[in-house]
Design a protein around this motif. Structure first.
Motif, PDB file in Angstrom:
ATOM      1  N   PRO A  86       1.028  -1.365   0.120  1.00 30.04           N
ATOM      2  CA  PRO A  86      -0.014  -0.007   0.085  1.00 30.04           C
ATOM      3  C   PRO A  86       0.760   1.055  -0.122  1.00 30.04           C
ATOM      4  CG  PRO A  86      -0.650  -1.372   1.859  1.00 30.04           C
ATOM      5  CD  PRO A  86       0.484  -2.098   1.169  1.00 30.04           C
ATOM      6  N   ALA A  87       0.231   2.232  -0.684  1.00 28.30           N
ATOM      7  CA  ALA A  87       0.990   3.739  -0.582  1.00 28.30           C
ATOM      8  C   ALA A  87      -0.092   4.491  -0.868  1.00 28.30           C
ATOM      9  CB  ALA A  87       1.998   3.858  -1.572  1.00 28.30           C
ATOM     10  N   VAL A  88       0.112   5.897  -0.112  1.00 26.17           N
ATOM     11  CA  VAL A  88      -0.955   6.900  -0.399  1.00 26.17           C
ATOM     12  C   VAL A  88      -0.258   8.124  -0.535  1.00 26.17           C
ATOM     13  CG1 VAL A  88      -2.517   5.691   1.177  1.00 26.17           C
ATOM     14  CG2 VAL A  88      -0.978   7.426   2.331  1.00 26.17           C
ATOM     15  N   VAL A  89      -0.933   9.212  -0.973  1.00 27.08           N
ATOM     16  CA  VAL A  89      -0.664  10.594  -1.472  1.00 27.08           C
ATOM     17  C   VAL A  89      -1.483  11.533  -0.504  1.00 27.08           C
ATOM     18  CG1 VAL A  89       0.132  12.520  -2.710  1.00 27.08           C
ATOM     19  CG2 VAL A  89       0.367  10.165  -3.509  1.00 27.08           C
ATOM     20  N   VAL A  90      -0.890  12.345   0.310  1.00 32.91           N
ATOM     21  CA  VAL A  90      -1.926  13.094   1.224  1.00 32.91           C
ATOM     22  C   VAL A  90      -1.274  14.561   0.946  1.00 32.91           C
ATOM     23  CG1 VAL A  90      -2.309  11.316   2.795  1.00 32.91           C
ATOM     24  CG2 VAL A  90      -0.306  12.696   3.357  1.00 32.91           C
ATOM     25  N   ASP A  91      -2.320  15.508   1.652  1.00 34.20           N
ATOM     26  CA  ASP A  91      -1.871  16.874   1.405  1.00 34.20           C
ATOM     27  C   ASP A  91      -1.480  17.289   2.987  1.00 34.20           C
ATOM     28  OD1 ASP A  91      -3.997  17.103   2.889  1.00 34.20           O
ATOM     29  OD2 ASP A  91      -5.348  18.058   1.301  1.00 34.20           O
ATOM     30  N   ARG A  92      -1.436  18.375   3.281  1.00 31.48           N
ATOM     31  CA  ARG A  92      -0.820  19.175   4.574  1.00 31.48           C
ATOM     32  C   ARG A  92      -1.719  18.659   5.603  1.00 31.48           C
ATOM     33  NH1 ARG A  92      -2.533  24.726   5.890  1.00 31.48           N
ATOM     34  NH2 ARG A  92      -3.999  25.201   4.355  1.00 31.48           N
ATOM     35  N   ARG A  93      -3.275  18.439   5.382  1.00 27.46           N
ATOM     36  CA  ARG A  93      -4.241  18.370   6.480  1.00 27.46           C
ATOM     37  C   ARG A  93      -4.524  16.829   6.421  1.00 27.46           C
ATOM     38  NH1 ARG A  93      -7.381  24.050   5.364  1.00 27.46           N
ATOM     39  NH2 ARG A  93      -5.964  25.123   6.839  1.00 27.46           N
ATOM     40  N   TRP A  94      -3.801  15.819   5.598  1.00 26.59           N
ATOM     41  CA  TRP A  94      -3.964  14.518   5.670  1.00 26.59           C
ATOM     42  C   TRP A  94      -5.099  14.160   4.742  1.00 26.59           C
ATOM     43  CZ3 TRP A  94      -0.503  11.187   8.156  1.00 26.59           C
ATOM     44  CH2 TRP A  94       0.471  11.578   8.643  1.00 26.59           C
ATOM     45  N   HIS A  95      -5.496  14.774   3.858  1.00 29.61           N
ATOM     46  CA  HIS A  95      -6.590  14.456   3.086  1.00 29.61           C
ATOM     47  C   HIS A  95      -5.774  13.569   1.996  1.00 29.61           C
ATOM     48  CE1 HIS A  95      -8.601  18.321   4.411  1.00 29.61           C
ATOM     49  NE2 HIS A  95      -9.294  17.337   4.906  1.00 29.61           N
ATOM     50  N   LEU A  96      -6.673  12.454   1.635  1.00 32.35           N
ATOM     51  CA  LEU A  96      -6.298  11.549   0.535  1.00 32.35           C
ATOM     52  C   LEU A  96      -6.399  12.233  -0.743  1.00 32.35           C
ATOM     53  CD1 LEU A  96      -5.111   8.446   0.017  1.00 32.35           C
ATOM     54  CD2 LEU A  96      -7.432   8.106  -0.137  1.00 32.35           C
ATOM     55  N   LEU A  97      -5.172  12.299  -1.588  1.00 32.45           N
ATOM     56  CA  LEU A  97      -5.079  12.723  -2.913  1.00 32.45           C
ATOM     57  C   LEU A  97      -5.225  11.687  -3.861  1.00 32.45           C
ATOM     58  CD1 LEU A  97      -2.850  15.853  -2.461  1.00 32.45           C
ATOM     59  CD2 LEU A  97      -5.368  15.795  -2.342  1.00 32.45           C
ATOM     60  N   ASP A  98      -4.535  10.619  -3.528  1.00 27.99           N
ATOM     61  CA  ASP A  98      -4.453   9.417  -4.556  1.00 27.99           C
ATOM     62  C   ASP A  98      -3.650   8.280  -3.672  1.00 27.99           C
ATOM     63  OD1 ASP A  98      -4.231   8.009  -6.804  1.00 27.99           O
ATOM     64  OD2 ASP A  98      -2.822   9.087  -7.802  1.00 27.99           O
TER      65      ASP A  98
END
Length: 269
Positions: free
Chosen positions: A111-123
């Motif tokens: 598993p791998a995730v991309v998040v923004d500064r507020r931990w919102h899932l982007l991809d």
């Protein structure tokens, strides 16, 4: 390009003093680092002097401010923002999107995730379903907050074998991020997560167990307990706010059993 700052700026001196105190730096220390006189810095903080654009950027650099906050300082001092904020789907971000997608795809079957500064899932890659299959649908409605989905009692939490340890680790990371950024939404998120129930002890300090070198995530998957460690990647020389706030978290198997289970799940030998 979207606006870097959506609210009226506070007085420059007030913002500067707030960040200096947050960084626990005295006026004398900052003046030496920024190569300005202490008297001039004092006048700037009280509003008696107006800093030049270069001085604003130099002070922000010495205080190690996020790009978003550097723009706020510039606006408060009467100058145009220096750093753009482009959405990830903007045409000029195509190379970034390609690079991120390459990292995510290349990390399969883990598993791998991309998040923004507020931990919102982007991809994320397809293997994230290993974790999200256990999460209640209302926690997966956009914008998905990765920390909320992880620690919520209807999220991953009931399946995390070492919930107390992993929860303490995540909350510690979030507290450090709050200290660095001063983000009010992250403060609210930290308070929300701290109120979630946990029936396990939560260590105040990360300490290794026998043979451990990282804080593990132990996840119940069917009859097996899968053990992971994670790494976080960021872009090394960002000049765009979105890019500077992007993080890729990749999970790796911490033992042969977990690696075998993930390969079998993906149909790989």
């Amino acid at each position: 390009m979207t606006s870097a700052v959506a609210h009226p700026p506070r007085p420059f001196g007030e913002l500067l003093r707030q960040w200096r105190e947050r960084r626990r730096v005295s006026q004398l220390e900052l003046s030496i680092q920024a190569e300005v006189s202490t008297r001039h810095l004092s006048f700037v903080e009280t509003g008696r002097s107006t800093p030049s654009r270069n001085m604003v950027l130099q002070l922000a650099e010495q205080l190690d401010l996020p790009l978003r906050e550097r723009n706020r300082l510039l606006l408060a001092a009467g100058y145009a923002p220096a750093y753009s904020e482009n959405s990830l789907d903007a045409p000029q971000m195509s190379a970034v999107r390609d690079a991120v997608r390459q990292v995510l795809t290349g990390h399969e079957p883990y598993p791998a995730v991309v998040v923004d500064r507020r931990w919102h899932l982007l991809d994320a890659n397809a293997s994230l379903a290993l974790f999200t299959d256990t999460v209640a649908p209302h926690l997966l409605k956009p914008p998905v907050n990765v920390l909320r989905a992880s620690l919520h009692p209807e999220g991953m939490a009931p399946h995390i074998v070492n919930l107390g340890e992993w929860r303490a680790h995540l909350l510690s990371r979030l507290r450090r991020q709050v200290e660095i950024s001063g983000d009010a939404e992250l403060v609210a998120l930290a308070a929300e997560l701290a109120d979630y129930p946990c029936d396990q002890p939560e260590p105040e300090v990360d300490l290794p167990g026998p043979g451990e070198i990282v804080v593990p995530l132990r996840f119940q998957y069917g009859d097996a307990v899968l053990t992971f460690f994670s790494t976080v990647a960021t872009f090394g020389t960002p000049l765009d706010i979105t890019l500077a706030e992007l993080s890729i978290e990749s999970f790796y198997p911490a033992d042969a059993q977990t690696a075998d289970a993930l390969r079998a799940r993906a149909g790989k030998p």
